[in-house]
Design a protein around this motif. Structure first.
Motif, PDB file in Angstrom:
ATOM      1  N   GLU A   1      53.355  29.108  82.193  1.00  0.00           N
ATOM      2  CA  GLU A   1      54.058  31.274  82.843  1.00  0.00           C
ATOM      3  C   GLU A   1      54.878  31.620  81.689  1.00  0.00           C
ATOM      4  OE1 GLU A   1      52.980  31.683  86.778  1.00  0.00           O
ATOM      5  OE2 GLU A   1      52.204  29.731  87.328  1.00  0.00           O
ATOM      6  N   ALA A   2      54.426  32.902  81.842  1.00  0.00           N
ATOM      7  CA  ALA A   2      55.562  33.674  80.698  1.00  0.00           C
ATOM      8  C   ALA A   2      55.663  34.535  81.908  1.00  0.00           C
ATOM      9  CB  ALA A   2      54.772  34.461  80.216  1.00  0.00           C
ATOM     10  N   THR A   3      57.545  34.958  82.145  1.00  0.00           N
ATOM     11  CA  THR A   3      58.134  35.061  83.083  1.00  0.00           C
ATOM     12  C   THR A   3      58.856  36.406  82.820  1.00  0.00           C
ATOM     13  OG1 THR A   3      60.087  33.559  83.066  1.00  0.00           O
ATOM     14  CG2 THR A   3      58.116  33.048  84.877  1.00  0.00           C
ATOM     15  N   VAL A   4      58.572  37.294  81.573  1.00  0.00           N
ATOM     16  CA  VAL A   4      59.176  37.803  81.460  1.00  0.00           C
ATOM     17  C   VAL A   4      59.238  39.247  81.873  1.00  0.00           C
ATOM     18  CG1 VAL A   4      58.918  36.757  78.528  1.00  0.00           C
ATOM     19  CG2 VAL A   4      57.370  38.647  79.277  1.00  0.00           C
ATOM     20  N   ASP A   5      58.038  39.494  82.773  1.00  0.00           N
ATOM     21  CA  ASP A   5      58.199  41.123  83.523  1.00  0.00           C
ATOM     22  C   ASP A   5      59.008  40.660  84.957  1.00  0.00           C
ATOM     23  OD1 ASP A   5      57.697  43.098  83.595  1.00  0.00           O
ATOM     24  OD2 ASP A   5      55.373  43.378  84.063  1.00  0.00           O
ATOM     25  N   THR A   6      60.078  40.803  84.843  1.00  0.00           N
ATOM     26  CA  THR A   6      60.579  40.357  86.408  1.00  0.00           C
ATOM     27  C   THR A   6      62.265  41.173  85.962  1.00  0.00           C
ATOM     28  OG1 THR A   6      61.996  39.111  85.248  1.00  0.00           O
ATOM     29  CG2 THR A   6      59.878  37.980  85.492  1.00  0.00           C
ATOM     30  N   PRO A   7      62.613  41.221  86.955  1.00  0.00           N
ATOM     31  CA  PRO A   7      63.573  41.631  87.283  1.00  0.00           C
ATOM     32  C   PRO A   7      65.116  41.588  86.352  1.00  0.00           C
ATOM     33  CG  PRO A   7      62.516  41.716  89.442  1.00  0.00           C
ATOM     34  CD  PRO A   7      62.256  41.082  88.600  1.00  0.00           C
ATOM     35  N   GLU A   8      64.966  39.081  86.594  1.00  0.00           N
ATOM     36  CA  GLU A   8      65.838  39.338  85.779  1.00  0.00           C
ATOM     37  C   GLU A   8      65.684  39.448  84.637  1.00  0.00           C
ATOM     38  OE1 GLU A   8      65.067  37.335  89.635  1.00  0.00           O
ATOM     39  OE2 GLU A   8      64.019  37.768  87.753  1.00  0.00           O
ATOM     40  N   VAL A   9      65.417  39.539  83.499  1.00  0.00           N
ATOM     41  CA  VAL A   9      64.939  39.549  82.183  1.00  0.00           C
ATOM     42  C   VAL A   9      65.633  41.059  82.271  1.00  0.00           C
ATOM     43  CG1 VAL A   9      63.719  39.217  80.690  1.00  0.00           C
ATOM     44  CG2 VAL A   9      63.641  38.069  82.119  1.00  0.00           C
ATOM     45  N   THR A  10      64.698  41.809  83.152  1.00  0.00           N
ATOM     46  CA  THR A  10      65.155  43.394  82.730  1.00  0.00           C
ATOM     47  C   THR A  10      66.186  43.603  82.564  1.00  0.00           C
ATOM     48  OG1 THR A  10      62.784  44.187  83.795  1.00  0.00           O
ATOM     49  CG2 THR A  10      64.358  45.428  84.029  1.00  0.00           C
ATOM     50  N   LYS A  11      67.142  42.991  83.551  1.00  0.00           N
ATOM     51  CA  LYS A  11      68.646  43.462  83.850  1.00  0.00           C
ATOM     52  C   LYS A  11      69.268  42.651  82.469  1.00  0.00           C
ATOM     53  CE  LYS A  11      72.444  42.006  86.872  1.00  0.00           C
ATOM     54  NZ  LYS A  11      73.071  40.997  87.899  1.00  0.00           N
ATOM     55  N   ALA A  12      68.782  41.637  81.727  1.00  0.00           N
ATOM     56  CA  ALA A  12      69.545  41.254  80.617  1.00  0.00           C
ATOM     57  C   ALA A  12      69.215  41.874  79.420  1.00  0.00           C
ATOM     58  CB  ALA A  12      69.197  40.212  80.010  1.00  0.00           C
ATOM     59  N   LEU A  13      67.954  42.843  79.550  1.00  0.00           N
ATOM     60  CA  LEU A  13      68.207  43.200  78.474  1.00  0.00           C
ATOM     61  C   LEU A  13      67.984  45.015  78.854  1.00  0.00           C
ATOM     62  CD1 LEU A  13      63.784  42.694  77.299  1.00  0.00           C
ATOM     63  CD2 LEU A  13      66.837  41.698  76.443  1.00  0.00           C
ATOM     64  N   GLU A  14      68.672  45.591  79.572  1.00  0.00           N
ATOM     65  CA  GLU A  14      69.379  46.730  80.158  1.00  0.00           C
ATOM     66  C   GLU A  14      71.345  46.208  79.698  1.00  0.00           C
ATOM     67  OE1 GLU A  14      66.599  48.440  83.990  1.00  0.00           O
ATOM     68  OE2 GLU A  14      68.105  47.214  84.233  1.00  0.00           O
ATOM     69  N   PHE A  15      71.126  45.469  79.882  1.00  0.00           N
ATOM     70  CA  PHE A  15      72.599  44.851  79.686  1.00  0.00           C
ATOM     71  C   PHE A  15      72.597  45.581  77.619  1.00  0.00           C
ATOM     72  CE2 PHE A  15      76.879  42.247  78.498  1.00  0.00           C
ATOM     73  CZ  PHE A  15      77.556  43.273  79.221  1.00  0.00           C
ATOM     74  N   LEU A  16      72.040  44.501  77.241  1.00  0.00           N
ATOM     75  CA  LEU A  16      72.350  44.582  76.100  1.00  0.00           C
ATOM     76  C   LEU A  16      71.841  45.739  75.586  1.00  0.00           C
ATOM     77  CD1 LEU A  16      70.785  40.885  74.908  1.00  0.00           C
ATOM     78  CD2 LEU A  16      72.973  41.875  75.562  1.00  0.00           C
ATOM     79  N   LYS A  17      70.993  46.396  76.133  1.00  0.00           N
ATOM     80  CA  LYS A  17      70.135  48.118  75.430  1.00  0.00           C
ATOM     81  C   LYS A  17      71.353  48.667  75.496  1.00  0.00           C
ATOM     82  CE  LYS A  17      67.786  50.621  73.479  1.00  0.00           C
ATOM     83  NZ  LYS A  17      67.511  51.600  73.246  1.00  0.00           N
ATOM     84  N   GLY A  18      72.439  48.700  76.709  1.00  0.00           N
ATOM     85  CA  GLY A  18      73.470  49.774  76.913  1.00  0.00           C
ATOM     86  C   GLY A  18      74.523  49.190  75.901  1.00  0.00           C
ATOM     87  N   LEU A  19      74.881  48.182  75.826  1.00  0.00           N
ATOM     88  CA  LEU A  19      75.404  47.906  74.455  1.00  0.00           C
ATOM     89  C   LEU A  19      75.316  48.775  72.850  1.00  0.00           C
ATOM     90  CD1 LEU A  19      76.256  44.232  74.829  1.00  0.00           C
ATOM     91  CD2 LEU A  19      77.486  45.641  75.649  1.00  0.00           C
ATOM     92  N   ILE A  20      73.849  49.129  72.581  1.00  0.00           N
ATOM     93  CA  ILE A  20      74.063  49.726  71.603  1.00  0.00           C
ATOM     94  C   ILE A  20      73.846  50.332  71.847  1.00  0.00           C
ATOM     95  CG2 ILE A  20      72.013  49.858  70.284  1.00  0.00           C
ATOM     96  CD1 ILE A  20      71.200  47.162  70.132  1.00  0.00           C
ATOM     97  N   ASP A  21      73.020  51.449  72.897  1.00  0.00           N
ATOM     98  CA  ASP A  21      72.960  53.010  73.170  1.00  0.00           C
ATOM     99  C   ASP A  21      74.774  53.523  73.058  1.00  0.00           C
ATOM    100  OD1 ASP A  21      70.884  53.130  73.470  1.00  0.00           O
ATOM    101  OD2 ASP A  21      70.496  52.802  75.607  1.00  0.00           O
ATOM    102  N   GLU A  22      75.696  52.436  73.494  1.00  0.00           N
ATOM    103  CA  GLU A  22      76.688  53.360  74.152  1.00  0.00           C
ATOM    104  C   GLU A  22      77.805  52.810  72.359  1.00  0.00           C
ATOM    105  OE1 GLU A  22      79.070  51.878  77.656  1.00  0.00           O
ATOM    106  OE2 GLU A  22      77.157  51.769  78.390  1.00  0.00           O
ATOM    107  N   GLY A  23      77.628  52.183  71.911  1.00  0.00           N
ATOM    108  CA  GLY A  23      78.340  52.045  70.437  1.00  0.00           C
ATOM    109  C   GLY A  23      78.807  51.042  70.300  1.00  0.00           C
ATOM    110  N   ILE A  24      78.683  49.627  71.342  1.00  0.00           N
ATOM    111  CA  ILE A  24      79.723  49.491  71.307  1.00  0.00           C
ATOM    112  C   ILE A  24      79.278  47.498  70.992  1.00  0.00           C
ATOM    113  CG2 ILE A  24      80.300  46.763  73.335  1.00  0.00           C
ATOM    114  CD1 ILE A  24      80.340  48.844  75.063  1.00  0.00           C
TER     115      ILE A  24
END
Length: 439
Positions: free
Chosen positions: A236-259
């Protein structure tokens, strides 16, 4: 190779290997005649792969003068494309005895009845017990599917953070500690990000990750957030979950903040890490096979930062015996040889020419620091694998090639800001459901 081509190639590989497996049910002329030849296919990802496989083959032939080992290199951008590219080789009539795979390939070759499980060999071979006792249980479990042990792990990698010690020193920062958190990591990465030439654009970044691989890309962050991309049974795919969302939000935030810059191919990460424009990145042991021979030693490693708890994702490699092999007993001897101390010591390497993977034998892996092979903190590699509570199964469904390309394509859209994280993961979940579903 685009997504459609990969899918067709993977299907061709399944058909071709299945056909040879069925053909092998009849008595083999090679087996009856006692033919002493082995055909070994491996992923030709670079010079280290070629020299490493050749060294193993040469050592085996030296110990067995009546055996000829034929090596067949197959190119690939990553493990998934390697599996797809093997399709052309098999379809052309090649019938390898052994095929180098990573953990991503265990489910695939087992699901298609392509590998000869080694359970019987492990029970009957008096040499096997000592080898298995010296290998972390997690490395055995990583290649076990439905109770069938597909192969012994000859080498492996877990994800750690590489940091440029010169860049840290220039910024006045101490080395990161093993108990650092995501917040600690972000603060450190932010302090290492700067506009060095005053043109208003960041040109030194604190961190980046690979765009062309899942393993050293998002997986360490997903694991530490308590998630995975598939269920433990990989059905089963489990990508549409709070845990995966949290990880991607953290990484996308690094990009958005120029880190962090947009993710890039691992080869580009290597170059920018060595010139100091990237301060940290994630990978296994393999980067040192590039860094040290090039004279770059200004680096060390640390475990990934933890979220609520520390988790690690790991991947191994091995040489399963294919059902089509005319010489399975001889192929077992070769597989066993790849886990012998003699070959494992080659994986350690020397301070000038270190290996690019961690030996699967505990006793040999412990010598990395003893012989002075970089990095300084090399004991961190094996120390994390023995603790089963920290292990997260690598997402490796049977259709791995299609799975990987689908994940990477959708992640690119998310990190480029062409879709939101929520919409991107919803789309990805829908695309993965039929790919991952077990029949």
């Amino acid at each position: 190779m685009n997504r459609t081509t990969r899918t067709i190639a993977a299907a061709a590989l399944t058909a071709a290997l299945t056909a040879t497996a069925l053909a092998s049910c009849a008595p083999s002329s090679g087996s009856d005649s006692g033919e002493k030849t082995l055909n070994v296919v491996f992923w030709d990802y670079g010079p280290a792969a070629q020299t490493g496989n050749q060294a193993t083959a040469d050592a085996f032939m030296a110990a067995n003068p009546d055996v000829e080992v034929s090596l067949t290199p197959v190119a690939g951008e990553n493990w998934g494309t390697y599996y797809a590219n093997v399709a052309t080789l098999i379809a052309s009539g090649e019938k390898p005895d052994l095929m180098l795979i990573s953990g991503e390939g265990a489910e695939f070759i087992h699901a298609n009845n392509l590998a000869l499980p080694i359970n019987d060999y492990l029970e009957s071979d008096p040499d096997a017990a000592a080898l298995v006792d010296d290998i972390a249980p997690g490395l055995i479990d990583g290649f076990t599917v439905d109770g069938d042990i597909v192969t012994l792990t000859n080498a492996w990698n877990n994800m750690v953070v590489y940091y440029n010690t010169d860049v840290f020193a220039a910024a006045g920062l101490e080395a990161p500690s093993a108990d650092w958190t995501w917040d600690d990591f972000k603060a450190t990465a932010a302090a290492l990000s700067k506009d060095t030439n005053g043109d208003g654009t960041t040109d030194q970044y604190g961190f980046t990750w690979a765009s062309n691989e899942i393993f050293p890309g998002i997986m360490p962050w997903v694991a530490n957030a308590g998630g995975n991309l598939t269920s433990d049974d990989r059905c089963e795919a489990t990508v549409d979950t709070p845990e995966v969302t949290k990880a991607l939000e953290f990484l996308k935030g690094l990009i958005d903040e120029g880190i962090a810059p947009a993710p890039m191919p691992m080869s580009d990460v290597f170059t920018r890490f060595q010139n100091g424009s990237i301060a940290m990145f994630g990978a296994g042991r393999w980067p040192i096979g590039t860094f040290v021979p090039a004279g770059f030693t200004s680096f060390d490693i640390q475990l990934y930062p933890s979220d609520e708890t520390y988790k690690t994702v790991f991947g191994g490699s091995g040489y399963p015996i294919l059902q089509s092999s005319p010489n399975p007993d001889l192929a077992w001897e070769y597989q066993k040889f790849t886990v012998s101390p003699e070959i494992q010591e080659q994986y350690v390497g020397t301070p000038e020419a270190p290996g690019d993977s961690i030996p699967s034998l505990r006793s040999v892996a412990s010598t990395i620091s003893e012989v002075g092979v970089p990095p300084v903190s090399s004991d961190l590699f094996y120390s994390s694998i023995d603790d089963h509570d920290t292990l997260v199964p690598y997402p490796a469904p049977a259709k791995y090639s299609e799975f990987e390309s689908t994940v990477l394509r959708n992640l690119q859209l998310i990190f480029a800001g062409e879709t939101t994280i929520a919409d991107g993961l919803t789309t990805l979940q829908g695309e993965l459901d039929p790919i991952v579903a077990c029949s």
